[in-house]
Design a protein around this motif. Structure first.
Motif, PDB file in Angstrom:
ATOM      1  N   SER A 161      14.896  18.805 -74.882  1.00  0.00           N
ATOM      2  CA  SER A 161      14.679  20.172 -75.381  1.00  0.00           C
ATOM      3  C   SER A 161      14.035  20.993 -74.276  1.00  0.00           C
ATOM      4  O   SER A 161      13.042  20.576 -73.675  1.00  0.00           O
ATOM      5  CB  SER A 161      13.765  20.163 -76.619  1.00  0.00           C
ATOM      6  N   THR A 162      14.625  22.171 -73.986  1.00  0.00           N
ATOM      7  CA  THR A 162      14.085  23.050 -72.949  1.00  0.00           C
ATOM      8  C   THR A 162      13.981  24.471 -73.517  1.00  0.00           C
ATOM      9  O   THR A 162      14.520  24.765 -74.581  1.00  0.00           O
ATOM     10  CB  THR A 162      14.978  23.057 -71.690  1.00  0.00           C
ATOM     11  N   THR A 163      13.309  25.342 -72.774  1.00  0.00           N
ATOM     12  CA  THR A 163      13.034  26.682 -73.320  1.00  0.00           C
ATOM     13  C   THR A 163      14.325  27.452 -73.608  1.00  0.00           C
ATOM     14  O   THR A 163      14.463  28.061 -74.673  1.00  0.00           O
ATOM     15  CB  THR A 163      12.169  27.493 -72.322  1.00  0.00           C
ATOM     16  N   ASN A 164      15.266  27.433 -72.683  1.00  0.00           N
ATOM     17  CA  ASN A 164      16.457  28.282 -72.832  1.00  0.00           C
ATOM     18  C   ASN A 164      17.780  27.512 -72.843  1.00  0.00           C
ATOM     19  O   ASN A 164      18.689  27.863 -73.584  1.00  0.00           O
ATOM     20  CB  ASN A 164      16.505  29.297 -71.677  1.00  0.00           C
ATOM     21  N   GLY A 165      17.896  26.478 -71.984  1.00  0.00           N
ATOM     22  CA  GLY A 165      19.178  25.793 -71.818  1.00  0.00           C
ATOM     23  C   GLY A 165      19.673  25.173 -73.110  1.00  0.00           C
ATOM     24  O   GLY A 165      20.856  25.307 -73.472  1.00  0.00           O
ATOM     25  N   THR A 166      18.792  24.503 -73.828  1.00  0.00           N
ATOM     26  CA  THR A 166      19.266  23.840 -75.045  1.00  0.00           C
ATOM     27  C   THR A 166      19.535  24.873 -76.158  1.00  0.00           C
ATOM     28  O   THR A 166      20.364  24.651 -77.035  1.00  0.00           O
ATOM     29  CB  THR A 166      18.297  22.734 -75.507  1.00  0.00           C
ATOM     30  N   GLY A 177       7.933  26.486 -70.934  1.00  0.00           N
ATOM     31  CA  GLY A 177       7.281  27.291 -69.893  1.00  0.00           C
ATOM     32  C   GLY A 177       7.298  26.630 -68.524  1.00  0.00           C
ATOM     33  O   GLY A 177       6.404  26.878 -67.702  1.00  0.00           O
ATOM     34  N   GLY A 178       8.290  25.772 -68.286  1.00  0.00           N
ATOM     35  CA  GLY A 178       8.404  25.098 -66.986  1.00  0.00           C
ATOM     36  C   GLY A 178       7.635  23.790 -66.917  1.00  0.00           C
ATOM     37  O   GLY A 178       7.801  23.014 -65.973  1.00  0.00           O
ATOM     38  N   LYS A 179       6.793  23.530 -67.922  1.00  0.00           N
ATOM     39  CA  LYS A 179       5.953  22.316 -67.865  1.00  0.00           C
ATOM     40  C   LYS A 179       6.462  21.244 -68.823  1.00  0.00           C
ATOM     41  O   LYS A 179       7.053  21.557 -69.862  1.00  0.00           O
ATOM     42  CB  LYS A 179       4.521  22.682 -68.238  1.00  0.00           C
ATOM     43  N   ILE A 189      25.481  27.274 -68.814  1.00  0.00           N
ATOM     44  CA  ILE A 189      24.910  27.214 -67.458  1.00  0.00           C
ATOM     45  C   ILE A 189      23.404  27.452 -67.531  1.00  0.00           C
ATOM     46  O   ILE A 189      22.951  28.458 -68.081  1.00  0.00           O
ATOM     47  CB  ILE A 189      25.548  28.307 -66.565  1.00  0.00           C
ATOM     48  N   ASP A 190      22.643  26.516 -66.964  1.00  0.00           N
ATOM     49  CA  ASP A 190      21.203  26.742 -66.784  1.00  0.00           C
ATOM     50  C   ASP A 190      20.809  26.061 -65.476  1.00  0.00           C
ATOM     51  O   ASP A 190      20.280  24.951 -65.468  1.00  0.00           O
ATOM     52  CB  ASP A 190      20.406  26.180 -67.955  1.00  0.00           C
ATOM     53  N   VAL A 191      21.114  26.762 -64.389  1.00  0.00           N
ATOM     54  CA  VAL A 191      20.971  26.150 -63.057  1.00  0.00           C
ATOM     55  C   VAL A 191      19.525  25.708 -62.808  1.00  0.00           C
ATOM     56  O   VAL A 191      19.280  24.635 -62.260  1.00  0.00           O
ATOM     57  CB  VAL A 191      21.455  27.144 -61.974  1.00  0.00           C
ATOM     58  N   LEU A 192      18.559  26.562 -63.170  1.00  0.00           N
ATOM     59  CA  LEU A 192      17.130  26.213 -63.052  1.00  0.00           C
ATOM     60  C   LEU A 192      16.592  26.005 -64.475  1.00  0.00           C
ATOM     61  O   LEU A 192      16.188  26.952 -65.108  1.00  0.00           O
ATOM     62  CB  LEU A 192      16.345  27.339 -62.370  1.00  0.00           C
ATOM     63  N   ARG A 193      16.558  24.743 -65.014  1.00  0.00           N
ATOM     64  CA  ARG A 193      17.049  23.558 -64.397  1.00  0.00           C
ATOM     65  C   ARG A 193      17.852  22.681 -65.366  1.00  0.00           C
ATOM     66  O   ARG A 193      18.317  21.613 -64.974  1.00  0.00           O
ATOM     67  CB  ARG A 193      15.831  22.730 -63.936  1.00  0.00           C
ATOM     68  N   ALA A 194      17.975  23.104 -66.621  1.00  0.00           N
ATOM     69  CA  ALA A 194      18.482  22.166 -67.639  1.00  0.00           C
ATOM     70  C   ALA A 194      19.856  21.571 -67.317  1.00  0.00           C
ATOM     71  O   ALA A 194      20.046  20.355 -67.427  1.00  0.00           O
ATOM     72  CB  ALA A 194      18.502  22.831 -69.011  1.00  0.00           C
ATOM     73  N   GLY A 208       9.950  15.576 -68.168  1.00  0.00           N
ATOM     74  CA  GLY A 208      10.007  17.019 -68.374  1.00  0.00           C
ATOM     75  C   GLY A 208      11.454  17.448 -68.188  1.00  0.00           C
ATOM     76  O   GLY A 208      12.365  16.859 -68.765  1.00  0.00           O
ATOM     77  N   ASN A 209      11.670  18.429 -67.319  1.00  0.00           N
ATOM     78  CA  ASN A 209      13.041  18.903 -67.082  1.00  0.00           C
ATOM     79  C   ASN A 209      13.336  18.940 -65.586  1.00  0.00           C
ATOM     80  O   ASN A 209      14.033  19.819 -65.115  1.00  0.00           O
ATOM     81  CB  ASN A 209      13.198  20.298 -67.715  1.00  0.00           C
ATOM     82  N   SER A 210      12.770  17.973 -64.849  1.00  0.00           N
ATOM     83  CA  SER A 210      13.039  17.956 -63.416  1.00  0.00           C
ATOM     84  C   SER A 210      14.229  17.047 -63.118  1.00  0.00           C
ATOM     85  O   SER A 210      14.206  15.859 -63.480  1.00  0.00           O
ATOM     86  CB  SER A 210      11.826  17.430 -62.642  1.00  0.00           C
ATOM     87  N   SER A 268      13.365  35.564 -60.826  1.00  0.00           N
ATOM     88  CA  SER A 268      12.076  35.490 -61.538  1.00  0.00           C
ATOM     89  C   SER A 268      11.752  34.061 -61.971  1.00  0.00           C
ATOM     90  O   SER A 268      10.603  33.624 -61.879  1.00  0.00           O
ATOM     91  CB  SER A 268      12.065  36.437 -62.732  1.00  0.00           C
ATOM     92  N   HIS A 269      12.776  33.301 -62.404  1.00  0.00           N
ATOM     93  CA  HIS A 269      12.449  31.930 -62.809  1.00  0.00           C
ATOM     94  C   HIS A 269      12.166  31.040 -61.592  1.00  0.00           C
ATOM     95  O   HIS A 269      11.355  30.111 -61.676  1.00  0.00           O
ATOM     96  CB  HIS A 269      13.541  31.323 -63.688  1.00  0.00           C
ATOM     97  N   GLY A 270      12.821  31.358 -60.467  1.00  0.00           N
ATOM     98  CA  GLY A 270      12.495  30.640 -59.226  1.00  0.00           C
ATOM     99  C   GLY A 270      11.031  30.869 -58.859  1.00  0.00           C
ATOM    100  O   GLY A 270      10.309  29.928 -58.499  1.00  0.00           O
TER     101      GLY A 270
HETATM  102  O1  3SL Z   1      14.717  27.251 -69.749  1.00  0.00           O
HETATM  103  C1  3SL Z   1      15.167  26.140 -69.597  1.00  0.00           C
HETATM  104  O2  3SL Z   1      15.978  25.662 -70.347  1.00  0.00           O
HETATM  105  C2  3SL Z   1      14.658  25.330 -68.443  1.00  0.00           C
HETATM  106  O3  3SL Z   1      15.710  24.935 -67.649  1.00  0.00           O
HETATM  107  C3  3SL Z   1      13.547  26.003 -67.739  1.00  0.00           C
HETATM  108  S1  3SL Z   1      12.742  25.047 -66.550  1.00  0.00           S
HETATM  109  O4  3SL Z   1      13.399  25.199 -65.272  1.00  0.00           O
HETATM  110  O5  3SL Z   1      12.668  23.676 -66.939  1.00  0.00           O
HETATM  111  O6  3SL Z   1      11.391  25.610 -66.429  1.00  0.00           O
END
Ligand code: 3SL
Length: 268
Positions: free
Chosen positions: A129-134, A100-102, A52-57, A110-112, A230-232
């Protein structure tokens, strides 16, 4: 050698016990919630892992499939992503990267989730590839079943768990660089809640009840919760309020991303 029990083995065993003991034993899923990849055990694996990575992956992954993407191949390392995607036909690939969201420089996406429109993603493989989800996906990559969940496709995941009844299920939040994320835990609660209501759940750890309580408290105003998380707040500083709004919707996409081969997600 350890025998692997499938869902149908368990159904048969259940029927056998029911007739021989003449009692009713409800089938249940033993559910664990882990808030972050770092909190997720490394010495064992569940029958089914749900990342689960709701925001946003995982919202982006569900959206890409709803818009016709062929597959999403996930990487924690950007150099590896570049090397592997280079082998794929250029017209059939999209490189999607976030740090870092960018958006990562030089990548097409990106990851939108809002950027995953049909005209862009249909028929394409996203190399993501994302910071946390992947990273969270990487942590459970060897589980026999790996799914991804977000609020937008929550019901599809619940339907799968209710139909297949995997014996052990881990809901793995992606968090933010090792720390807990409200939005991932509330989504874990949104998945666990109907299973608890229908007595299809055995509690694996206390985090499950915590997640359900969080969901019950906030289910009617997830957008507000996400804006306070915090991520929001980080996404709001990047002017990504529309992304948060989109990610806060519940059950709007009927797609079930699952790992078809190591690191490669497809829609079931
Ligand atoms: O951390 C992640 O994997 C992303 O989902 C973070 S972000 O929402 O794209 O900034």
């Amino acid at each position: 050698m350890r025998r692997i029990f499938t869902a149908s083995d368990r159904v048969r065993e259940h029927a056998r016990l029911e007739s021989s003991l003449a009692i009713y034993l409800p089938l249940t899923v033993k559910l664990f919630v882990y808030h972050t990849p770092e909190a997720t055990p490394t010495e064992q694996l569940p029958d089914c892992a749900v990342v689960i990575d709701v925001l946003r992956a995982t919202t982006t992954i569900a959206t890409a499939f709803a818009e016709g993407a062929e597959a999403v191949q996930a990487f924690s390392d950007l150099d590896q992503l570049l090397a592997v995607s280079e082998q794929w036909p250029a017209t059939q690939r999209l490189r999607a990267g976030e740090r870092g969201g960018k958006q990562v420089e030089g990548f097409e996406l990106g990851n939108s989730p809002l950027a995953c429109t049909r005209d862009r993603v249909a028929g394409k493989r996203l190399f993501l590839s994302t910071t946390n989800g992947t990273r969270a996906l990487q942590r459970v990559i060897d589980a026999p079943v790996v799914l991804t969940a977000a609020q937008v496709n929550r019901q599809a995941v619940v339907d799968y768990l209710q139909a297949e009844q995997p014996e052990t299920v881990w809901l793995v939040g992606s968090g933010w660089q090792g720390t807990y994320s409200l939005e991932d835990t509330v989504c874990a609660g949104a998945i666990a809640s109907p299973l608890l209501e229908q007595q299809q759940l055995t509690l694996g750890n206390d985090e499950v009840l915590g997640a359900i309580a969080l969901y019950q408290q906030w289910q009617t105003d997830l957008f507000k919760l996400f804006c306070q998380a915090s991520h929001g707040e980080r996404l709001l500083r990047l002017n990504l309020k529309d992304d948060i709004d989109y990610c806060a919707q519940t059950d709007v996409l009927n797609v079930l991303p699952w790992q078809a081969e190591r690191g490669v997600l497809k829609a079931k």
